[in-house]
Design a protein around this motif. Structure first.
Motif, PDB file in Angstrom:
ATOM      1  N   PHE A 177      -2.068  10.821   1.427  1.00  0.00           N
ATOM      2  CA  PHE A 177      -2.258   9.526   0.775  1.00  0.00           C
ATOM      3  C   PHE A 177      -1.702   9.543  -0.643  1.00  0.00           C
ATOM      4  O   PHE A 177      -1.146   8.549  -1.114  1.00  0.00           O
ATOM      5  CB  PHE A 177      -3.732   9.128   0.750  1.00  0.00           C
ATOM      6  N   CYS A 182      -0.635   3.422   0.760  1.00  0.00           N
ATOM      7  CA  CYS A 182      -1.192   2.608   1.841  1.00  0.00           C
ATOM      8  C   CYS A 182      -0.344   2.622   3.106  1.00  0.00           C
ATOM      9  O   CYS A 182      -0.817   2.207   4.166  1.00  0.00           O
ATOM     10  CB  CYS A 182      -1.405   1.175   1.365  1.00  0.00           C
ATOM     11  N   THR A 185      -1.777   3.975   6.251  1.00  0.00           N
ATOM     12  CA  THR A 185      -2.719   3.177   7.044  1.00  0.00           C
ATOM     13  C   THR A 185      -2.051   2.053   7.821  1.00  0.00           C
ATOM     14  O   THR A 185      -2.710   1.375   8.614  1.00  0.00           O
ATOM     15  CB  THR A 185      -3.785   2.544   6.128  1.00  0.00           C
ATOM     16  N   CYS A 186      -0.766   1.826   7.597  1.00  0.00           N
ATOM     17  CA  CYS A 186      -0.079   0.657   8.146  1.00  0.00           C
ATOM     18  C   CYS A 186       0.830   1.095   9.298  1.00  0.00           C
ATOM     19  O   CYS A 186       1.801   1.822   9.074  1.00  0.00           O
ATOM     20  CB  CYS A 186       0.730  -0.013   7.040  1.00  0.00           C
ATOM     21  N   LYS A 218      -5.876  -1.434  10.156  1.00  0.00           N
ATOM     22  CA  LYS A 218      -5.513  -0.200   9.467  1.00  0.00           C
ATOM     23  C   LYS A 218      -6.236   1.005  10.066  1.00  0.00           C
ATOM     24  O   LYS A 218      -7.417   0.915  10.391  1.00  0.00           O
ATOM     25  CB  LYS A 218      -5.853  -0.305   7.984  1.00  0.00           C
ATOM     26  N   PHE A 219      -5.515   2.123  10.166  1.00  0.00           N
ATOM     27  CA  PHE A 219      -6.157   3.365  10.587  1.00  0.00           C
ATOM     28  C   PHE A 219      -5.414   4.538   9.983  1.00  0.00           C
ATOM     29  O   PHE A 219      -4.264   4.418   9.557  1.00  0.00           O
ATOM     30  CB  PHE A 219      -6.226   3.475  12.119  1.00  0.00           C
ATOM     31  N   LEU A 220      -6.086   5.682   9.943  1.00  0.00           N
ATOM     32  CA  LEU A 220      -5.481   6.910   9.442  1.00  0.00           C
ATOM     33  C   LEU A 220      -4.934   7.739  10.600  1.00  0.00           C
ATOM     34  O   LEU A 220      -5.564   7.820  11.657  1.00  0.00           O
ATOM     35  CB  LEU A 220      -6.502   7.736   8.663  1.00  0.00           C
ATOM     36  N   VAL A 270     -11.361   2.968   5.467  1.00  0.00           N
ATOM     37  CA  VAL A 270     -10.373   3.073   6.539  1.00  0.00           C
ATOM     38  C   VAL A 270     -10.442   4.466   7.139  1.00  0.00           C
ATOM     39  O   VAL A 270     -10.365   5.471   6.424  1.00  0.00           O
ATOM     40  CB  VAL A 270      -8.946   2.806   6.017  1.00  0.00           C
ATOM     41  N   ARG A 274     -10.268  -0.514  10.179  1.00  0.00           N
ATOM     42  CA  ARG A 274     -10.633  -1.000   8.851  1.00  0.00           C
ATOM     43  C   ARG A 274     -12.073  -1.472   8.908  1.00  0.00           C
ATOM     44  O   ARG A 274     -12.373  -2.567   9.364  1.00  0.00           O
ATOM     45  CB  ARG A 274      -9.717  -2.160   8.436  1.00  0.00           C
TER      46      ARG A 274
END
Length: 431
Positions: A177, A182, A185-186, A218-220, A270, A274
Motif C-alpha cells: 500500500f 489505493c 484496492t481497485c 474494493k478489496f485487498l 477494506v 469495502r
C-alpha cells in the motif's frame, strides 16, 4: 441554496458527543499545510497496473518501485488526458475536470487527531443533494443517479450525487500500500470497472454469498487465493485471521449528504470487501424493502413542507434528519406526481459503536469545501487503525465531485502522515 453551508455539530450537540478540543478554535494559520494534486484515474485497476498496457510501470512494480517512481508531479497531466476518454475511460463525463488541488493540514493533542482539508468544487454550489425517492402517481422509485451511469448519460435521469472526501490509511501492515496506494484496492470486476461482475457471478461466488453481498467493491489482494481475481475469495476463517493481524486498510468517508449534516465521518475498512465498522452508521436507506414506500418524510410543522420537487433542487438544505426534522411517512398525506423525499435518512443519535468514532466539522463557501476530521487517538477496536504519537502512516486521499461516484473520483498517490514524526504531512501538536 445559501452561499454558505455550515455544520458545527461537535460544538452544537454538547457534552453527549464532546471531544477534547473544539476544532473550530484551532488556529489553522499556525499549522503548516501541504498542497496535493488528486487526479482522475479512469479504469486504471490493479490488474492494469501490472499489465503490458502499462509496460514501463509494470516493470517498475516488479522491481518494488512506487507509482511516483515514474509519475512524480505528473498528476495534473495524467488527469487531463484520462478524463477525456480512451482505453481507460470508455464513458467520459462531459466537462469534468481532470484534477483537483487539496490543501492538507494536520494537528493533534493528547486525545485526538485533527485533519483539515480544503478543495474547490467544480460547480458553483455544494454537492449536498443525493438521490431521491420520487412519486410517479402510483409508486415511489429512485430518482437521480451518478453521472457515470448510462441512464444519466442517455438523459433518462438527472445527475444527482453527493460530494465526498475519503481517507485510506495503513499502519505498515498491508503489503505494497505504501507503494501503490489505493490502486491496491481497485480491481477489474468491481462496479464501473472492466469485466464488471454479473448477478449470476455474484450468486455463484461462495465468499460473497456467505457475506451476503450483492456486488463487488474494493478489496485487498491478500483476501483472494488469486490476488487479482475477485472470484477466488479465501475461506472466511483466513480472512478473519488477516483482520486480526491488522492486514486491512482504514477507510474514512465524509459525505456531503449522508454525514455532513450531523457532523460525522463514517468509519470503515477494506479487506475482502469495502466494509463498515461494527455498530451502526449515521445514515440508512429511507425506502421500505417490501413496499418501496419511504419510511420518513419531512415534518411540515418544523420545515414548512413534507416533500420537495425537482425545481427546488439546490434551493435549500434538503437533509432528512430523523431526530430533528423527520416524522414517519404517511401514505395518506395527499401525495402528488413529482413529490420527492430523500433516499437516505441521517441520524447522529442512531450512530453507534466503532462506526461512530469520527466527528467532522465541514462548510462550503464561495466554491470551497473546508472539512475537519476529528478522530480519537489510540482506538482499540478490531476494525480500526490506532493513531498514536510517534506513529507514521501511509495515506491516500480521494475526492468525489460533480455528482459522481466509483471511478469518477480524483485520487492521490500514497503519502505519509506523521504524529510527532517525520513524514510528508507532519501533524503539529497543539499546546
Amino acid at each position: 441554496m445559501k452561499k454558505s453551508v455550515l455544520v458545527l455539530a461537535v460544538a452544537a450537540l454538547g457534552a453527549t458527543y464532546a471531544v477534547a478540543a473544539d476544532p473550530a478554535k484551532i488556529d489553522w494559520t499556525a499549522v503548516p499545510g501541504k498542497t496535493l494534486t488528486l487526479f482522475y484515474p479512469g479504469q486504471s485497476s490493479h490488474e492494469w497496473l501490472q499489465s503490458d498496457a502499462h509496460k514501463k510501470g509494470a516493470e517498475a512494480i516488479k522491481k518494488g518501485k512506487a507509482c511516483t517512481y515514474c509519475h512524480e508531479d505528473e498528476e495534473k497531466k495524467m488527469g487531463a488526458s484520462l478524463v477525456k476518454g480512451g482505453p481507460l475511460e470508455p464513458m467520459p463525463v462531459k466537462g469534468k475536470n481532470g484534477s483537483v488541488e487539496v490543501q492538507v493540514q494536520a494537528a493533534y493533542d493528547d486525545k485526538n487527531a485533527y485533519l483539515r482539508f480544503q478543495w474547490k468544487t467544480q460547480n458553483p454550489f455544494p454537492g449536498t443533494e443525493h438521490q431521491y425517492l420520487r412519486f410517479d402517481g402510483k409508486h415511489w422509485a429512485v430518482y437521480g443517479y451518478p453521472k457515470l451511469d448510462k441512464v444519466v448519460q442517455d438523459g433518462q435521469q438527472p445527475g444527482i450525487y453527493e460530494d465526498r472526501f475519503s481517507i485510506m490509511l495503513d499502519d505498515g501492515k498491508v503489503a505494497n500500500f505504501g507503494k501503490q496506494g489505493c490502486w491496491l484496492t481497485c480491481h477489474d470486476g468491481e462496479r464501473d470497472m472492466p469485466k464488471q461482475f454479473t448477478k449470476d457471478e455474484i450468486a455463484a461466488n461462495a465468499m460473497l454469498t456467505a457475506l451476503k453481498r450483492a456486488d463487488v467493491r474494493k478489496f485487498l489482494p491478500d483476501s483472494r487465493s488469486n490476488p487479482d481475481d475477485w472470484k477466488t475469495g479465501k475461506p472466511l476463517e483466513e480472512v478473519a485471521k488477516l483482520k486480526a493481524d491488522g492486514k486491512f486498510l482504514e477507510l474514512m468517508q465524509w459525505r456531503a449528504h449522508r454525514s455532513h449534516p450531523v457532523g460525522m465521518t463514517d468509519d470503515g475498512y477494506v479487506l475482502e470487501w469495502r466494509n463498515s465498522d461494527a455498530g451502526k452508521n449515521m445514515f440508512a436507506g429511507n425506502a421500505d424493502a417490501k413496499t418501496h414506500e419511504p419510511k420518513f418524510m419531512w415534518d411540515a410543522k418544523k420545515v414548512g413542507y413534507k416533500s420537495v420537487t425537482a425545481d427546488q433542487f439546490r434551493q435549500g438544505d434538503h437533509f432528512l434528519i430523523r431526530e430533528q426534522n423527520a416524522v414517519p411517512f404517511d401514505p395518506a398525506a395527499g401525495w402528488k406526481e413529482g413529490d420527492m423525499l430523500p433516499d437516505y435518512v441521517v441520524s447522529r443519535e442512531d450512530a453507534k459503536g466503532s462506526a461512530a468514532d469520527n466527528h467532522a466539522m465541514s462548510s462550503w463557501k464561495d466554491g470551497l469545501w473546508t472539512y475537519v476530521l476529528t478522530r480519537p487517538l489510540g482506538l482499540a477496536n478490531a476494525d480500526d487503525k490506532a493513531l498514536k504519537e510517534g506513529g507514521v502512516y501511509n495515506v491516500g486521499f480521494a475526492v468525489h465531485d460533480d455528482n459522481i461516484t466509483t471511478r469518477g473520483h480524483f485520487v492521490s498517490f500514497n503519502h505519509t502522515l506523521g504524529f510527532g514524526a517525520k513524514a510528508d504531512i507532519q501533524a503539529v501538536k497543539l499546546k
